[in-house]
Design an enzyme around this catalytic site. Structure first.
Site, PDB file in Angstrom:
ATOM      1  N   GLU A   1       0.896  -1.172   0.000  1.00 24.96           N
ATOM      2  CA  GLU A   1       0.000   0.000   0.000  1.00 24.96           C
ATOM      3  C   GLU A   1       0.924   1.208   0.000  1.00 24.96           C
ATOM      4  OE1 GLU A   1      -1.567   3.151   1.348  1.00 24.96           O
ATOM      5  OE2 GLU A   1      -2.229   2.080   3.144  1.00 24.96           O
TER       6      GLU A   1
ATOM      7  N   CYS B   1      -1.847   8.815   3.160  1.00 33.88           N
ATOM      8  CA  CYS B   1      -1.688   8.421   1.747  1.00 33.88           C
ATOM      9  C   CYS B   1      -2.915   8.778   0.931  1.00 33.88           C
ATOM     10  CB  CYS B   1      -1.463   6.916   1.630  1.00 33.88           C
ATOM     11  SG  CYS B   1      -0.052   6.378   2.544  1.00 33.88           S
TER      12      CYS B   1
HETATM   13  C1  SIN Z   1      -2.827   5.701   5.010  1.00 35.25           C
HETATM   14  O1  SIN Z   1      -2.451   6.852   5.092  1.00 35.25           O
HETATM   15  O2  SIN Z   1      -2.235   4.913   4.289  1.00 35.25           O
HETATM   16  C2  SIN Z   1      -3.974   5.133   5.799  1.00 35.25           C
HETATM   17  C3  SIN Z   1      -5.169   5.968   5.850  1.00 35.25           C
HETATM   18  C4  SIN Z   1      -6.408   5.219   6.320  1.00 35.25           C
HETATM   19  O3  SIN Z   1      -6.422   3.999   6.553  1.00 35.25           O
HETATM   20  O4  SIN Z   1      -7.413   5.881   6.453  1.00 35.25           O
END
Ligand code: SIN
Length: 477
Positions: free
Chosen positions: A250, A284
């Site tokens: 991810e 992200c």
């Molecule tokens: C991430 O920033 O990769 C995770 C964000 C989320 O699970 O809401």
């Protein structure tokens, strides 16, 4: 505030072990040391892998009900310790305390859901094309899993990976971020109290390069699951090829947030603030590029600036809206991106400087006149800055949205249902929020397209990445 320990060891085979060296964990608010953690060298990392492998042999034979019950104990302990865990998250990451509370609940929801899904592992039985034969599949845990997690969600990214792996019958060796390892180490203590047998959940900290190399090349590890940058993800993928490991990644994002002319602008601003400023923009799936239809852009800018003025920047422990950035490197990147945009003709509508509080704080910033040749358009900024682009035509905005190597999350606001269907089909993104800035839930198959990663986490299929399928043809005649 809390009873954080002064020293933390490595968690290997159910025991806290002093590592060969140690590392200070700093509070990004003021650079003060909040705790010290043991770090593992190559030999200690390999020892942890060996123990994890040994534990897998018995854990994989536990009944699904047994695994599920232990995970439920773990869930209850995490919920019971919500206050303590939230405070640790804020102290080590700078995240506002109200967001840390939400993270504990979000993270706990993955444990509860995985505990339930452990009871639903099932397989297929086929009608045989020939008489006298039975055809079916069975599922078995993939083996020892290495999980590498990022600093920005020190609890939820750990539980999203570890609880599904453990529910599937795998044992796990976790390498949390060296910037925010304490939340994970506290989770380690709770896992033991919950009844995880020794070696089922191991935690090692240390130099990401050294440990990453051990975990991605060791033959006993059958799966790597990583959340973090695309650069590191590519390296892990390359290393993992030497032993053909199963891998889930991810990685980074460059999320478009599109406001069409028929959108309810107040709702769109609410959704945008949520999608942009969670964890000071350090997620992200944060809205990384704001596209607004030309006919509503002036009014949208006014409304947005009004909201930005109301954001309180400061100590996360004091319920401010935006905390410090995580590191000097993160701050330098923001300064570089804003400088690059200014140099290439962008207009700073709001903010644009380091915050007067100093340290790692940066002002919430709105930049208009953003063009394709600017870093703010092409790169994940991971901070409280908003690059804004005007558009006129639907095709134009979808093409610009897709004009990136990333494909994690996208958001759009409209009331037009035919536009909704076209956008769902045409946006090259793994997750799409429509008239909503919030897409995170345990039911979301979290993951992206293109260079944003491989595989999904969470959701109805949350155990699948940790299970192998065997096909059986049984000639019983
Ligand atoms: C991430 O920033 O990769 C995770 C964000 C989320 O699970 O809401």
């Amino acid at each position: 505030y809390i009873c954080m320990k002064k020293n933390y060891g490595l968690l290997i085979n159910g025991k806290w072990v002093k590592g060969s060296s140690s590392l200070n964990v700093l509070n990004p608010l003021n650079d003060k040391i909040i705790s010290k953690i043991s770090t593992a060298n190559i030999e200690e990392s390999i020892e942890a892998v060996n123990n994890c492998h040994y534990a897998f042999k018995s854990w994989s034979k536990f009944s699904a009900k047994n695994r599920s019950d232990i995970l439920k104990n773990f869930y209850n302990l995490v919920k019971k310790n919500r206050k303590k865990l939230s405070e640790i998250i804020t102290l080590e990451s700078g995240k506002p305390i109200q967001e840390s509370n939400v993270e504990v609940d979000y993270g706990a929801s993955f444990i509860e859901w995985s505990a339930e899904q452990a009871l639903r592992i099932n397989s297929d039985v086929f009608e045989s094309p020939e008489l006298g034969k039975k055809l079916f599949t069975i599922k078995s845990p993939i083996g020892v899993v290495a999980a590498i997690t990022p600093w920005n969600f020190p609890l939820a990214m750990v539980t999203r990976k570890v609880s599904s792996a453990v529910a599937a019958g795998c044992s796990v060796i976790l390498k949390p971020s060296e910037l925010t390892p304490i939340t994970a180490l506290e989770l380690g203590s709770m896992s033991l109290e919950a009844g995880f047998p020794p070696g089922v959940f191991n935690i090692i900290n240390g130099d990401p390069k050294i440990i990453g190399e051990v975990l991605s090349t060791n033959t006993l590890i059958k799966k790597i699951t990583f959340t973090g940058s695309t650069k590191v993800g590519k390296l892990l993928m390359k290393n993992s090829s030497s032993t053909v490991k199963n891998i889930s990644l991810e990685l980074g994002g460059n999320a478009p947030f599109i406001v069409f002319s028929d959108a309810n602008l107040d709702e769109a601003i609410d959704g945008f603030m949520m999608a942009k400023f969670r964890n000071a923009g350090q997620t992200c799936i944060s809205a990384n590029r704001l596209f607004v239809h030309k006919s509503v852009s002036n009014i949208f800018i006014d409304k947005l600036i009004n909201r930005l003025k109301r954001l309180n920047v400061g100590d996360g422990m004091k319920s401010n809206d935006i905390g410090p950035l995580i590191s000097d490197k993160a701050l330098k990147k923001i300064i570089d991106h804003v400088g690059d945009a200014k140099k290439k003709g962008a207009k700073i509508q709001f903010g644009g400087n380091r915050h007067k509080l100093g340290g790692l704080f940066y002002e919430p910033t709105l930049i208009s006149n953003v063009k394709k040749n600017m870093k703010v358009f092409n790169k994940e900024n991971f901070g409280p800055i908003i690059p804004m682009i005007e558009f006129e035509k639907d095709d134009e905005v979808i093409n610009k949205s897709n004009d990136t190597d990333y494909g994690l999350a996208a958001y759009f606001y409209t009331k037009n249902s035919s536009r909704v269907w076209k956008n769902i089909n045409n946006l090259e993104y793994g997750m799409i929020g429509i008239n909503s800035g919030k897409i995170s839930t345990y039911l979301n198959p979290f993951g992206g397209l293109k260079e944003s990663g491989i595989g999904r986490e969470g959701s109805l299929q949350c155990l699948d990445p940790f299970l192998e399928t065997k096909f059986v043809l049984w000639n019983y005649d």
